[in-house]
Design a protein around this motif. Sequence first.
Motif, PDB file in Angstrom:
ATOM      1  N   ASN A   1       0.832  -1.201   0.000  1.00 46.35           N
ATOM      2  CA  ASN A   1       0.000   0.000   0.000  1.00 46.35           C
ATOM      3  C   ASN A   1       0.870   1.256   0.000  1.00 46.35           C
ATOM      4  O   ASN A   1       1.755   1.404   0.835  1.00 46.35           O
ATOM      5  CB  ASN A   1      -0.909  -0.015   1.232  1.00 46.35           C
ATOM      6  N   HIS A   2       0.595   2.171  -0.937  1.00 50.34           N
ATOM      7  CA  HIS A   2       1.406   3.380  -1.015  1.00 50.34           C
ATOM      8  C   HIS A   2       1.025   4.408   0.051  1.00 50.34           C
ATOM      9  O   HIS A   2       1.699   5.419   0.198  1.00 50.34           O
ATOM     10  CB  HIS A   2       1.329   3.997  -2.421  1.00 50.34           C
ATOM     11  N   HIS A   3      -0.036   4.162   0.804  1.00 44.10           N
ATOM     12  CA  HIS A   3      -0.414   5.058   1.905  1.00 44.10           C
ATOM     13  C   HIS A   3       0.279   4.678   3.212  1.00 44.10           C
ATOM     14  O   HIS A   3       0.205   5.430   4.175  1.00 44.10           O
ATOM     15  CB  HIS A   3      -1.929   5.040   2.112  1.00 44.10           C
ATOM     16  N   ASP A   4       0.931   3.518   3.251  1.00 42.33           N
ATOM     17  CA  ASP A   4       1.604   3.047   4.462  1.00 42.33           C
ATOM     18  C   ASP A   4       2.985   3.705   4.560  1.00 42.33           C
ATOM     19  O   ASP A   4       4.014   3.123   4.209  1.00 42.33           O
ATOM     20  CB  ASP A   4       1.719   1.523   4.430  1.00 42.33           C
TER      21      ASP A   4
ATOM     22  N   LEU B   1       7.373  -3.843  -6.799  1.00 40.01           N
ATOM     23  CA  LEU B   1       6.142  -3.334  -6.200  1.00 40.01           C
ATOM     24  C   LEU B   1       6.430  -2.214  -5.205  1.00 40.01           C
ATOM     25  O   LEU B   1       5.704  -1.218  -5.140  1.00 40.01           O
ATOM     26  CB  LEU B   1       5.383  -4.468  -5.505  1.00 40.01           C
ATOM     27  N   LEU B   2       7.503  -2.382  -4.431  1.00 38.69           N
ATOM     28  CA  LEU B   2       7.892  -1.375  -3.445  1.00 38.69           C
ATOM     29  C   LEU B   2       8.299  -0.068  -4.128  1.00 38.69           C
ATOM     30  O   LEU B   2       7.907   1.015  -3.687  1.00 38.69           O
ATOM     31  CB  LEU B   2       9.042  -1.913  -2.601  1.00 38.69           C
ATOM     32  N   THR B   3       9.043  -0.170  -5.200  1.00 37.64           N
ATOM     33  CA  THR B   3       9.473   1.018  -5.944  1.00 37.64           C
ATOM     34  C   THR B   3       8.265   1.785  -6.480  1.00 37.64           C
ATOM     35  O   THR B   3       8.202   3.018  -6.373  1.00 37.64           O
ATOM     36  CB  THR B   3      10.398   0.610  -7.100  1.00 37.64           C
ATOM     37  N   ILE B   4       7.308   1.068  -7.036  1.00 38.27           N
ATOM     38  CA  ILE B   4       6.096   1.723  -7.555  1.00 38.27           C
ATOM     39  C   ILE B   4       5.338   2.393  -6.420  1.00 38.27           C
ATOM     40  O   ILE B   4       4.880   3.535  -6.553  1.00 38.27           O
ATOM     41  CB  ILE B   4       5.220   0.686  -8.291  1.00 38.27           C
ATOM     42  N   ALA B   5       5.228   1.701  -5.267  1.00 34.18           N
ATOM     43  CA  ALA B   5       4.508   2.272  -4.120  1.00 34.18           C
ATOM     44  C   ALA B   5       5.209   3.529  -3.605  1.00 34.18           C
ATOM     45  O   ALA B   5       4.544   4.526  -3.280  1.00 34.18           O
ATOM     46  CB  ALA B   5       4.403   1.226  -3.016  1.00 34.18           C
ATOM     47  N   ILE B   6       6.532   3.517  -3.538  1.00 35.58           N
ATOM     48  CA  ILE B   6       7.274   4.689  -3.063  1.00 35.58           C
ATOM     49  C   ILE B   6       7.092   5.850  -4.035  1.00 35.58           C
ATOM     50  O   ILE B   6       6.861   6.998  -3.628  1.00 35.58           O
ATOM     51  CB  ILE B   6       8.768   4.349  -2.870  1.00 35.58           C
ATOM     52  N   LYS B   7       7.145   5.588  -5.319  1.00 31.94           N
ATOM     53  CA  LYS B   7       6.992   6.658  -6.308  1.00 31.94           C
ATOM     54  C   LYS B   7       5.588   7.243  -6.276  1.00 31.94           C
ATOM     55  O   LYS B   7       5.409   8.457  -6.422  1.00 31.94           O
ATOM     56  CB  LYS B   7       7.339   6.136  -7.701  1.00 31.94           C
ATOM     57  N   ARG B   8       4.586   6.379  -6.073  1.00 27.34           N
ATOM     58  CA  ARG B   8       3.215   6.881  -5.943  1.00 27.34           C
ATOM     59  C   ARG B   8       3.081   7.751  -4.691  1.00 27.34           C
ATOM     60  O   ARG B   8       2.438   8.804  -4.723  1.00 27.34           O
ATOM     61  CB  ARG B   8       2.236   5.714  -5.854  1.00 27.34           C
TER      62      ARG B   8
ATOM     63  N   HIS C   1       4.586  11.080  -5.292  1.00 25.21           N
ATOM     64  CA  HIS C   1       3.738  11.907  -6.163  1.00 25.21           C
ATOM     65  C   HIS C   1       2.560  12.486  -5.392  1.00 25.21           C
ATOM     66  O   HIS C   1       2.131  13.618  -5.652  1.00 25.21           O
ATOM     67  CB  HIS C   1       3.260  11.064  -7.352  1.00 25.21           C
ATOM     68  N   LEU C   2       2.047  11.732  -4.430  1.00 30.98           N
ATOM     69  CA  LEU C   2       0.914  12.198  -3.627  1.00 30.98           C
ATOM     70  C   LEU C   2       1.367  13.008  -2.408  1.00 30.98           C
ATOM     71  O   LEU C   2       0.550  13.347  -1.558  1.00 30.98           O
ATOM     72  CB  LEU C   2       0.083  10.995  -3.152  1.00 30.98           C
ATOM     73  N   ALA C   3       2.658  13.284  -2.292  1.00 30.94           N
ATOM     74  CA  ALA C   3       3.252  14.072  -1.208  1.00 30.94           C
ATOM     75  C   ALA C   3       3.119  13.391   0.143  1.00 30.94           C
ATOM     76  O   ALA C   3       3.098  14.032   1.183  1.00 30.94           O
ATOM     77  CB  ALA C   3       2.676  15.477  -1.159  1.00 30.94           C
ATOM     78  N   ILE C   4       3.021  12.072   0.150  1.00 29.70           N
ATOM     79  CA  ILE C   4       3.037  11.324   1.408  1.00 29.70           C
ATOM     80  C   ILE C   4       4.488  11.164   1.875  1.00 29.70           C
ATOM     81  O   ILE C   4       4.780  11.257   3.061  1.00 29.70           O
ATOM     82  CB  ILE C   4       2.361   9.949   1.218  1.00 29.70           C
ATOM     83  N   LEU C   5       5.386  10.929   0.916  1.00 36.34           N
ATOM     84  CA  LEU C   5       6.809  10.833   1.212  1.00 36.34           C
ATOM     85  C   LEU C   5       7.546  11.967   0.500  1.00 36.34           C
ATOM     86  O   LEU C   5       7.160  12.358  -0.600  1.00 36.34           O
ATOM     87  CB  LEU C   5       7.387   9.500   0.707  1.00 36.34           C
ATOM     88  N   PRO C   6       8.622  12.473   1.105  1.00 36.80           N
ATOM     89  CA  PRO C   6       9.396  13.511   0.419  1.00 36.80           C
ATOM     90  C   PRO C   6      10.338  12.909  -0.626  1.00 36.80           C
ATOM     91  O   PRO C   6      10.728  11.745  -0.525  1.00 36.80           O
ATOM     92  CB  PRO C   6      10.207  14.136   1.557  1.00 36.80           C
ATOM     93  N   TYR C   7      10.681  13.694  -1.626  1.00 32.39           N
ATOM     94  CA  TYR C   7      11.657  13.240  -2.616  1.00 32.39           C
ATOM     95  C   TYR C   7      13.054  13.226  -2.011  1.00 32.39           C
ATOM     96  O   TYR C   7      13.864  12.380  -2.334  1.00 32.39           O
ATOM     97  CB  TYR C   7      11.634  14.138  -3.851  1.00 32.39           C
ATOM     98  N   THR C   8      13.346  14.184  -1.153  1.00 35.58           N
ATOM     99  CA  THR C   8      14.622  14.232  -0.442  1.00 35.58           C
ATOM    100  C   THR C   8      14.354  14.558   1.016  1.00 35.58           C
ATOM    101  O   THR C   8      13.285  15.047   1.368  1.00 35.58           O
ATOM    102  CB  THR C   8      15.552  15.322  -1.004  1.00 35.58           C
TER     103      THR C   8
END
Length: 97
Positions: A43-46, A75-82, A85-92
């Motif tokens: 889940n990309h929200h986790d 799958l993990l890479t796709i979830a992190i990128k999503r 993109h949704l600003a749940i995780l920072p790029y840096t």
Amino acid sequence: MLFNEPEIIRMKKQKYEENKMVDFDRRRKRICRFCEDKLEYINHHDERLLKRFINERGKIVPRRISGNCARHQRLLTIAIKRARHLAILPYTNEFYR
């Protein structure tokens, strides 16, 4: 006792091979934690889970370090990128901005 040069090279090669086998035996096999838990979807929200696989610079940790299998790493890479993109995780990380 004196050795000739080819014999010294042969002895060095033999010692190198022995050390190589010891290092190979010493390594612990990494097990994919997603395969252990039998997760089919990441889940990309986790955010808490995904943060474990990002280093301090915000890069995705490679599978040779994290121990993930190829399928779950994709799958993990796709979830992190999503999540990025949704600003749940920072790029840096804020420290490196």
